[in-house]
Design an enzyme around this catalytic site. Structure first.
Site, mmCIF file in Angstrom:
data_model
loop_
_atom_site.group_PDB
_atom_site.id
_atom_site.type_symbol
_atom_site.label_atom_id
_atom_site.label_comp_id
_atom_site.label_asym_id
_atom_site.label_seq_id
_atom_site.Cartn_x
_atom_site.Cartn_y
_atom_site.Cartn_z
ATOM 1 N N HIS A 42 -2.952 -5.213 1.708
ATOM 2 C CA HIS A 42 -2.212 -5.403 2.964
ATOM 3 C C HIS A 42 -2.150 -6.875 3.361
ATOM 4 C CE1 HIS A 42 -2.169 -1.107 4.199
ATOM 5 N NE2 HIS A 42 -3.284 -1.061 3.500
ATOM 6 N N CYS A 45 0.829 -1.220 0.000
ATOM 7 C CA CYS A 45 0.000 0.000 0.000
ATOM 8 C C CYS A 45 0.862 1.268 0.000
ATOM 9 C CB CYS A 45 -1.003 -0.061 1.143
ATOM 10 S SG CYS A 45 -2.399 1.045 0.870
ATOM 11 N N GLU A 96 -0.312 -8.130 5.353
ATOM 12 C CA GLU A 96 0.070 -8.198 6.774
ATOM 13 C C GLU A 96 -1.130 -8.201 7.712
ATOM 14 O OE1 GLU A 96 0.468 -5.650 4.740
ATOM 15 O OE2 GLU A 96 0.185 -3.708 5.732
HETATM 16 N N1 GLN Z 1 -3.458 6.442 1.042
HETATM 17 C C1 GLN Z 1 -2.251 6.116 1.733
HETATM 18 C C2 GLN Z 1 -1.063 6.876 1.184
HETATM 19 O O1 GLN Z 1 -1.173 7.661 0.293
HETATM 20 C C3 GLN Z 1 -1.938 4.630 1.688
HETATM 21 C C4 GLN Z 1 -2.931 3.880 2.527
HETATM 22 C C5 GLN Z 1 -2.406 2.639 3.164
HETATM 23 O O2 GLN Z 1 -1.217 2.345 3.187
HETATM 24 N N2 GLN Z 1 -3.315 1.941 3.744
HETATM 25 O O3 GLN Z 1 0.012 6.681 1.649
#
Ligand code: GLN
Length: 209
Positions: A189, A79, A191
Site C-alpha cells: 500500500h 493490494c 498510499e
Molecule cells: N485480502 C484483501 C482482498 O482479498 C486485500 C487486502 C488489502 O487490500 N489490504 O481483497
C-alpha cells in the site's frame, strides 16, 4: 493537468486521492461510467477485492472499466486493486471475478491467514533511488504474484535479508510489484506510507501516453 480517477466504491480512496494530489495530478473519485470516461488513468485502491467486485457490478461499472483497461486506460492497483487487475487469481471466493489487464496469477491472502500485516523494504525497478533509499512496503492481508506472462515486467520481489517477523520466510523472493504496458500493480500500500514515488511513477506513465 492530468486527471486520474480513484475507484471510490470501497477501500483506501482518500489516501490515494491525497497521494495523487501531492504529486501534482488532479484526482477524481469515480463511481459512475460518466466519471470514468473523464479520466486519463484509474487507481484501484486497497480494500477488499470481493466487495469491490460486487460493488462494481452493482454500480454498472464492471464492464465499462474492464473494457477501458483492455483498450489501454492506464491503471494502478494496490493490494485488492492488484487482485482486481489480475487475469487469474487463486484463493478467490467462488463467484469472484476480476477486471483483468495483467497477464499474471495472483494468490489472495498469500502471506498466510495468521499474518495480518507484514512490512519490508523494497528495491522497485522504475522507482528512482530505491536501491539506496528503499520503498518501505506495508502489506495488509496481501496477495502476491505467483506467475507472470511473457510481457509482464517484475518490478520488485521481497528480499529475505530486509524482512523480519512472521511471514518473512514464506515471503522471501515473492513478486510484489509488476507492470504490463500501462498497468501497474503492487501487493503493498504505497498510499499509506507517505512515500510518493509509486504514485509519481504512475502519473508519469499516464503523462507519457
Ligand atoms: N485480502 C484483501 C482482498 O482479498 C486485500 C487486502 C488489502 O487490500 N489490504 O481483497
Amino acid at each position: 493537468m492530468t486527471s486520474i480517477g480513484v475507484l471510490a466504491l470501497q477501500g483506501d480512496v482518500r489516501e490515494h486521492v491525497h497521494a495523487l494530489e501531492a504529486v501534482g495530478a488532479h484526482a477524481l473519485p469515480v463511481r459512475r461510467p460518466s466519471e470514468l470516461a473523464a479520466v486519463d488513468g484509474i487507481v484501484i485502491p486497497g480494500g477488499e477485492s470481493t466487495t469491490i467486485d460486487k460493488l462494481l457490478r452493482a454500480f454498472d461499472l464492471f464492464e465499462p472499466l474492464r473494457r477501458a483497461i483492455r483498450d489501454g486506460l492506464p491503471a494502478f492497483g494496490s493490494c485488492a486493486g492488484m487482485i482486481l487487475l489480475a487475469d487469474r487469481i487463486t484463493g478467490g471466493t467462488a463467484d469472484q471475478q476480476t477486471l483483468g489487464g495483467l497477464d499474471v496469477t495472483v494468490r489472495r491472502n498469500a502471506f498466510g491467514r495468521q499474518v495480518d500485516s507484514f512490512e519490508t523494504d523494497l528495491v522497485v525497478e522504475g522507482v528512482p533511488d530505491s536501491a539506496t533509499t528503499p520503498v518501505h512496503a506495508v502489506f495488509i492481508r496481501a496477495p502476491w504474484v505467483e506467475e507472470v506472462g511473457p510481457r509482464v515486467q517484475v518490478l520488485a520481489r521481497v528480499d529475505a535479508g530486509r524482512s523480519r517477523g512472521e511471514g518473512a520466510e514464506a515471503a522471501a523472493g515473492r513478486i510484489v510489484a509488476v507492470r504490463e504496458r500501462d498497468v501497474l500493480a503492487t501487493s503493498f500500500h504505497p498510499e499509506v506510507t507517505g512515500d510518493l514515488r509509486l504514485h509519481r511513477l504512475f502519473v508519469s506513465i499516464v503523462e507519457s501516453r
